[in-house]
Design a protein around this motif. Structure first.
Motif, mmCIF file in Angstrom:
data_model
loop_
_atom_site.group_PDB
_atom_site.id
_atom_site.type_symbol
_atom_site.label_atom_id
_atom_site.label_comp_id
_atom_site.label_asym_id
_atom_site.label_seq_id
_atom_site.Cartn_x
_atom_site.Cartn_y
_atom_site.Cartn_z
ATOM 1 N N PRO A 137 0.766 -0.758 -0.160
ATOM 2 C CA PRO A 137 -0.058 -0.289 0.203
ATOM 3 C C PRO A 137 0.552 1.310 0.269
ATOM 4 N N PRO A 138 0.482 2.609 -0.602
ATOM 5 C CA PRO A 138 -1.147 2.507 -0.939
ATOM 6 C C PRO A 138 -1.111 2.568 -2.593
ATOM 7 N N PHE A 139 -0.332 1.470 -3.255
ATOM 8 C CA PHE A 139 0.037 1.689 -4.751
ATOM 9 C C PHE A 139 -1.030 0.116 -4.907
ATOM 10 N N ALA A 140 -0.493 -0.857 -4.559
ATOM 11 C CA ALA A 140 -1.166 -1.581 -4.892
ATOM 12 C C ALA A 140 -2.456 -2.721 -5.349
ATOM 13 N N ASN A 141 -3.836 -1.571 -4.544
ATOM 14 C CA ASN A 141 -4.603 -1.705 -4.600
ATOM 15 C C ASN A 141 -5.234 -1.191 -6.237
ATOM 16 N N GLN A 142 -4.632 0.503 -6.136
ATOM 17 C CA GLN A 142 -4.542 1.156 -6.953
ATOM 18 C C GLN A 142 -4.150 0.987 -8.275
ATOM 19 N N TYR A 143 -2.811 0.157 -8.674
ATOM 20 C CA TYR A 143 -3.024 -0.691 -9.710
ATOM 21 C C TYR A 143 -3.417 -1.584 -10.903
ATOM 22 N N GLN A 144 -4.426 -2.477 -9.347
ATOM 23 C CA GLN A 144 -5.059 -3.787 -9.414
ATOM 24 C C GLN A 144 -5.837 -3.294 -9.605
ATOM 25 N N VAL A 145 -6.543 -2.107 -9.462
ATOM 26 C CA VAL A 145 -8.016 -1.559 -10.001
ATOM 27 C C VAL A 145 -7.683 -0.981 -11.421
ATOM 28 N N LEU A 146 -5.877 0.131 -11.282
ATOM 29 C CA LEU A 146 -5.817 0.564 -12.697
ATOM 30 C C LEU A 146 -5.596 -0.628 -14.001
ATOM 31 N N TYR A 147 -5.015 -1.645 -13.199
ATOM 32 C CA TYR A 147 -5.128 -2.668 -14.618
ATOM 33 C C TYR A 147 -6.838 -3.765 -15.389
ATOM 34 N N ALA A 148 -7.257 -3.139 -14.052
ATOM 35 C CA ALA A 148 -8.838 -3.997 -14.177
ATOM 36 C C ALA A 148 -9.522 -3.282 -15.007
ATOM 37 N N GLN A 149 -9.401 -2.045 -14.924
ATOM 38 C CA GLN A 149 -10.395 -1.065 -15.758
ATOM 39 C C GLN A 149 -9.734 -0.584 -17.385
ATOM 40 N N LEU A 150 -7.922 -0.394 -17.575
ATOM 41 C CA LEU A 150 -7.908 -0.845 -19.278
ATOM 42 C C LEU A 150 -7.921 -2.078 -19.761
ATOM 43 N N LEU A 151 -7.596 -2.400 -18.602
ATOM 44 C CA LEU A 151 -8.278 -4.177 -19.399
ATOM 45 C C LEU A 151 -9.486 -4.314 -20.225
ATOM 46 N N GLY A 162 5.482 1.806 -8.069
ATOM 47 C CA GLY A 162 4.538 2.330 -8.459
ATOM 48 C C GLY A 162 4.600 3.832 -8.113
ATOM 49 N N MET A 163 3.298 5.084 -8.083
ATOM 50 C CA MET A 163 3.553 6.345 -7.953
ATOM 51 C C MET A 163 2.362 6.371 -7.420
ATOM 52 N N ALA A 164 2.321 7.880 -7.407
ATOM 53 C CA ALA A 164 0.540 8.247 -6.901
ATOM 54 C C ALA A 164 -0.033 8.521 -8.710
ATOM 55 N N GLY A 165 -1.100 8.669 -8.342
ATOM 56 C CA GLY A 165 -1.911 9.306 -10.089
ATOM 57 C C GLY A 165 -3.241 8.582 -10.763
ATOM 58 N N ALA A 166 -2.958 6.634 -9.952
ATOM 59 C CA ALA A 166 -3.692 5.723 -10.416
ATOM 60 C C ALA A 166 -5.319 5.815 -10.510
ATOM 61 N N PRO A 167 -5.256 6.637 -9.623
ATOM 62 C CA PRO A 167 -6.916 6.578 -9.106
ATOM 63 C C PRO A 167 -7.603 7.715 -10.509
ATOM 64 N N ASP A 168 -6.507 9.055 -10.602
ATOM 65 C CA ASP A 168 -7.547 10.196 -11.673
ATOM 66 C C ASP A 168 -6.410 8.967 -13.064
ATOM 67 N N VAL A 169 -5.933 8.425 -13.068
ATOM 68 C CA VAL A 169 -6.070 8.186 -15.272
ATOM 69 C C VAL A 169 -6.793 6.956 -15.431
ATOM 70 N N GLN A 170 -7.336 6.085 -13.861
ATOM 71 C CA GLN A 170 -8.270 4.926 -14.306
ATOM 72 C C GLN A 170 -10.408 5.785 -14.335
ATOM 73 N N GLU A 171 -10.301 6.664 -13.674
ATOM 74 C CA GLU A 171 -11.574 7.761 -13.979
ATOM 75 C C GLU A 171 -11.653 7.515 -14.849
ATOM 76 N N ASP A 172 -10.884 8.308 -16.093
ATOM 77 C CA ASP A 172 -11.854 7.832 -17.825
ATOM 78 C C ASP A 172 -12.104 7.483 -18.514
ATOM 79 N N LEU A 173 -10.620 5.834 -17.934
ATOM 80 C CA LEU A 173 -11.538 4.137 -18.259
ATOM 81 C C LEU A 173 -12.318 4.001 -18.122
#
Length: 93
Positions: free
Chosen positions: A13-27, A65-76
């Motif tokens: 944490p804090p990035f592990a879950n954020q990246y999982q959500v991003l990868y799911a939305q991207l897929l 990881g880095m901050a910002g994954a939730p911002d990127v996944q919102e549009d997805l």
């Protein structure tokens, strides 16, 4: 190109879950684009821009990881839910 960049998979944490959500939305977004293409429906710029932004974010991410994954996944998420401006709505079941 619908290949997902090799994941910088943060384990902590804090990035592990954020990246999982991003990868799911991207897929999901990439699969939705393939489905729209197969149905001969034009893919909206919003979707292609959101996918490109997510790919770029992941490509630029350091191993931890880095901050910002939730911002990127919102549009997805908007595109995947059928709520993105200028994009086709969700198909009815």
């Amino acid at each position: 190109d619908f290949n997902v960049p090799s994941p910088p998979a943060p384990a902590d944490p804090p990035f592990a879950n954020q990246y999982q959500v991003l990868y799911a939305q991207l897929l999901g977004a990439k699969l939705n684009v393939l489905n729209l293409t197969a149905m001969d429906i034009e893919v909206c710029d919003f979707a292609t821009d959101a996918i490109a932004a997510a790919d770029e974010f992941l490509t630029d991410s350091p191993a931890g990881g880095m901050a910002g994954a939730p911002d990127v996944q919102e549009d997805l998420e908007l595109f995947n839910a059928g709520n993105a401006p200028g994009c086709p709505p969700h198909c009815q079941d």
